[in-house]
Design a protein around this motif. Structure first.
Motif, PDB file in Angstrom:
ATOM      1  N   GLU A  63       0.840  -1.191   0.000  1.00 23.41           N
ATOM      2  CA  GLU A  63       0.000   0.000   0.000  1.00 23.41           C
ATOM      3  C   GLU A  63       0.882   1.250   0.000  1.00 23.41           C
ATOM      4  O   GLU A  63       1.722   1.433   0.890  1.00 23.41           O
ATOM      5  N   PRO A  64       0.723   2.135  -0.990  1.00 26.30           N
ATOM      6  CA  PRO A  64       1.558   3.341  -1.022  1.00 26.30           C
ATOM      7  C   PRO A  64       1.241   4.292   0.134  1.00 26.30           C
ATOM      8  O   PRO A  64       0.093   4.360   0.595  1.00 26.30           O
ATOM      9  N   SER A 112       2.065  11.403  -6.919  1.00 22.17           N
ATOM     10  CA  SER A 112       0.882  12.038  -7.500  1.00 22.17           C
ATOM     11  C   SER A 112      -0.053  10.921  -7.950  1.00 22.17           C
ATOM     12  O   SER A 112       0.276   9.736  -7.835  1.00 22.17           O
ATOM     13  N   LYS A 113      -1.194  11.292  -8.481  1.00 17.51           N
ATOM     14  CA  LYS A 113      -2.138  10.275  -8.950  1.00 17.51           C
ATOM     15  C   LYS A 113      -1.603   9.545 -10.178  1.00 17.51           C
ATOM     16  O   LYS A 113      -2.135   8.507 -10.570  1.00 17.51           O
ATOM     17  N   HIS A 114      -0.521  10.093 -10.756  1.00 17.16           N
ATOM     18  CA  HIS A 114       0.050   9.490 -11.954  1.00 17.16           C
ATOM     19  C   HIS A 114       1.315   8.675 -11.682  1.00 17.16           C
ATOM     20  O   HIS A 114       1.781   7.940 -12.547  1.00 17.16           O
ATOM     21  N   TYR A 115       1.900   8.822 -10.492  1.00 19.04           N
ATOM     22  CA  TYR A 115       3.223   8.230 -10.285  1.00 19.04           C
ATOM     23  C   TYR A 115       3.426   7.766  -8.846  1.00 19.04           C
ATOM     24  O   TYR A 115       3.124   8.499  -7.900  1.00 19.04           O
ATOM     25  N   VAL A 116       3.954   6.545  -8.705  1.00 21.15           N
ATOM     26  CA  VAL A 116       4.316   5.982  -7.402  1.00 21.15           C
ATOM     27  C   VAL A 116       5.816   5.709  -7.394  1.00 21.15           C
ATOM     28  O   VAL A 116       6.330   5.045  -8.295  1.00 21.15           O
ATOM     29  N   GLN A 117       6.519   6.230  -6.398  1.00 22.97           N
ATOM     30  CA  GLN A 117       7.975   6.119  -6.290  1.00 22.97           C
ATOM     31  C   GLN A 117       8.353   5.018  -5.302  1.00 22.97           C
ATOM     32  O   GLN A 117       7.726   4.884  -4.252  1.00 22.97           O
ATOM     33  N   CYS A 118       9.380   4.254  -5.640  1.00 27.02           N
ATOM     34  CA  CYS A 118       9.897   3.217  -4.738  1.00 27.02           C
ATOM     35  C   CYS A 118      10.888   3.831  -3.762  1.00 27.02           C
ATOM     36  O   CYS A 118      11.615   4.761  -4.092  1.00 27.02           O
ATOM     37  N   ALA A 119      10.925   3.282  -2.552  1.00 25.17           N
ATOM     38  CA  ALA A 119      11.950   3.638  -1.568  1.00 25.17           C
ATOM     39  C   ALA A 119      12.507   2.350  -0.980  1.00 25.17           C
ATOM     40  O   ALA A 119      11.757   1.398  -0.727  1.00 25.17           O
ATOM     41  N   LEU A 120      13.827   2.294  -0.788  1.00 25.15           N
ATOM     42  CA  LEU A 120      14.495   1.121  -0.225  1.00 25.15           C
ATOM     43  C   LEU A 120      15.133   1.479   1.105  1.00 25.15           C
ATOM     44  O   LEU A 120      15.648   2.585   1.277  1.00 25.15           O
ATOM     45  N   HIS A 121      15.100   0.535   2.032  1.00 22.43           N
ATOM     46  CA  HIS A 121      15.683   0.751   3.360  1.00 22.43           C
ATOM     47  C   HIS A 121      16.301  -0.574   3.814  1.00 22.43           C
ATOM     48  O   HIS A 121      16.054  -1.627   3.234  1.00 22.43           O
ATOM     49  N   GLY A 122      17.102  -0.529   4.839  1.00 27.09           N
ATOM     50  CA  GLY A 122      17.699  -1.732   5.401  1.00 27.09           C
ATOM     51  C   GLY A 122      19.188  -1.857   5.161  1.00 27.09           C
ATOM     52  O   GLY A 122      19.841  -2.731   5.731  1.00 27.09           O
ATOM     53  N   GLY A 123      19.742  -1.003   4.307  1.00 31.13           N
ATOM     54  CA  GLY A 123      21.179  -1.007   4.062  1.00 31.13           C
ATOM     55  C   GLY A 123      21.656  -1.985   3.014  1.00 31.13           C
ATOM     56  O   GLY A 123      22.806  -1.893   2.552  1.00 31.13           O
ATOM     57  N   GLY A 124      20.822  -2.931   2.606  1.00 28.17           N
ATOM     58  CA  GLY A 124      21.250  -3.962   1.677  1.00 28.17           C
ATOM     59  C   GLY A 124      21.570  -3.452   0.284  1.00 28.17           C
ATOM     60  O   GLY A 124      22.600  -3.809  -0.303  1.00 28.17           O
ATOM     61  N   ALA A 125      20.705  -2.598  -0.259  1.00 28.66           N
ATOM     62  CA  ALA A 125      20.932  -2.073  -1.610  1.00 28.66           C
ATOM     63  C   ALA A 125      22.196  -1.216  -1.650  1.00 28.66           C
ATOM     64  O   ALA A 125      23.006  -1.322  -2.575  1.00 28.66           O
ATOM     65  N   GLY A 138      24.246  -9.579   7.053  1.00 27.66           N
ATOM     66  CA  GLY A 138      23.688  -8.901   8.222  1.00 27.66           C
ATOM     67  C   GLY A 138      22.858  -7.671   7.894  1.00 27.66           C
ATOM     68  O   GLY A 138      22.559  -6.864   8.786  1.00 27.66           O
ATOM     69  N   LEU A 139      22.478  -7.513   6.629  1.00 22.09           N
ATOM     70  CA  LEU A 139      21.680  -6.366   6.198  1.00 22.09           C
ATOM     71  C   LEU A 139      20.375  -6.855   5.589  1.00 22.09           C
ATOM     72  O   LEU A 139      20.128  -8.055   5.507  1.00 22.09           O
ATOM     73  N   ASP A 140      19.533  -5.923   5.164  1.00 21.02           N
ATOM     74  CA  ASP A 140      18.240  -6.321   4.618  1.00 21.02           C
ATOM     75  C   ASP A 140      17.848  -5.375   3.489  1.00 21.02           C
ATOM     76  O   ASP A 140      18.478  -4.321   3.287  1.00 21.02           O
ATOM     77  N   ILE A 141      16.819  -5.768   2.756  1.00 22.86           N
ATOM     78  CA  ILE A 141      16.249  -4.899   1.727  1.00 22.86           C
ATOM     79  C   ILE A 141      14.760  -4.790   2.030  1.00 22.86           C
ATOM     80  O   ILE A 141      14.013  -5.759   1.906  1.00 22.86           O
ATOM     81  N   LEU A 142      14.350  -3.625   2.454  1.00 27.53           N
ATOM     82  CA  LEU A 142      12.961  -3.332   2.775  1.00 27.53           C
ATOM     83  C   LEU A 142      12.440  -2.340   1.748  1.00 27.53           C
ATOM     84  O   LEU A 142      13.154  -1.427   1.336  1.00 27.53           O
ATOM     85  N   VAL A 143      11.187  -2.511   1.357  1.00 26.36           N
ATOM     86  CA  VAL A 143      10.631  -1.736   0.242  1.00 26.36           C
ATOM     87  C   VAL A 143       9.369  -0.995   0.683  1.00 26.36           C
ATOM     88  O   VAL A 143       8.520  -1.554   1.388  1.00 26.36           O
ATOM     89  N   ALA A 144       9.258   0.258   0.260  1.00 25.35           N
ATOM     90  CA  ALA A 144       8.047   1.050   0.470  1.00 25.35           C
ATOM     91  C   ALA A 144       7.656   1.699  -0.848  1.00 25.35           C
ATOM     92  O   ALA A 144       8.464   1.774  -1.787  1.00 25.35           O
TER      93      ALA A 144
END
Length: 225
Positions: A11-12, A139-152, A128-134
């Motif tokens: 869910e964004p 906008s109503k036209h665009y959804v942006q990805c965000a990465l957390h956890g240090g893995g990327a 010892g790291l992870d890849i978490l995604v949000a």
């Protein structure tokens, strides 16, 4: 939820500040992999006025990977002179071929060296790291990805400085093919209402557990200004 539907099922969040909240993120499934690419000596290329070439190569990687996975919605992050794309691991061999073709194209068309790798999530978690995604609804036209956890970030640094197992690296192959359909780079200037645009890049150091607190504080300060 199947593994293929992972990213589309997140869910964004509507507010940018929500990206500094741990609950906004979901762990990348174990049967996925991280594709990372970076233009070597990109700073020199930019100083030489070739930033468009850097950008085009990074976007080429982003365009090629979704064309490999077809209808599967995948998260990606554009870094200017590089990119990170997360893909189901069953597409790894096809992704490697598309990367090999793109590395060869980078040299033949732009005389630039593109480094690339494909790394299983299991290796990242073994470090010892992870890849978490949000997902952030810009906008109503665009959804942006965000990465957390240090893995990327760890994969990107290892690609640039060394430290990745050789099996994860991808070499150029002029005989391989990649599909860049959908690739688009618009170079229109975006005017600033104050005649100046300031870009701020913040990379929190220290423990991953506290990094979101740093980002949240920065967001609050920027919003206040």
């Amino acid at each position: 939820m199947t593994s293929d539907s992972f990213y589309g099922s997140i869910e964004p969040v509507d507010a940018f500040e929500q990206l500094a909240i741990g609950a906004s993120y979901v762990a990348l499934p174990d049967d996925w992999a991280i594709v990372a690419a970076d233009v070597r000596n990109s700073t020199a290329a930019i100083e030489g006025g070739r930033y468009k070439h850097d950008n085009t190569l990074a976007v080429s990687v982003i365009a090629a990977m979704p064309n490999v996975v077809g209808q599967v919605d995948v998260p990606y992050v554009f870094g200017g002179d590089g990119a990170v794309v997360c893909v189901p691991i069953r597409f790894v061999e096809e992704c490697r071929r598309a990367l090999a073709a793109t590395i060869a194209m980078a040299h033949a068309s732009f005389d630039l060296t593109l480094r690339a790798c494909v790394v299983p999530v299991s290796w990242v978690r073994g470090e010892g790291l992870d890849i978490l995604v949000a997902r952030h609804r810009v906008s109503k036209h665009y959804v942006q990805c965000a990465l957390h956890g240090g893995g990327a970030s760890h994969v990107e640094r290892a690609l640039k400085r060394g430290g990745l197992p050789e099996v994860f690296h991808v070499a150029a192959d002029a005989g391989a093919e990649a599909d860049y359909e959908g690739l688009e780079c618009r170079w229109s200037e975006i005017p600033s209402p104050q005649d100046e645009t300031v870009a701020v890049i913040v990379d929190a150091t220290g423990a991953q557990a506290t990094s979101l607190e740093v980002y949240r504080a920065v967001m609050e300060r920027v919003r206040a200004v």
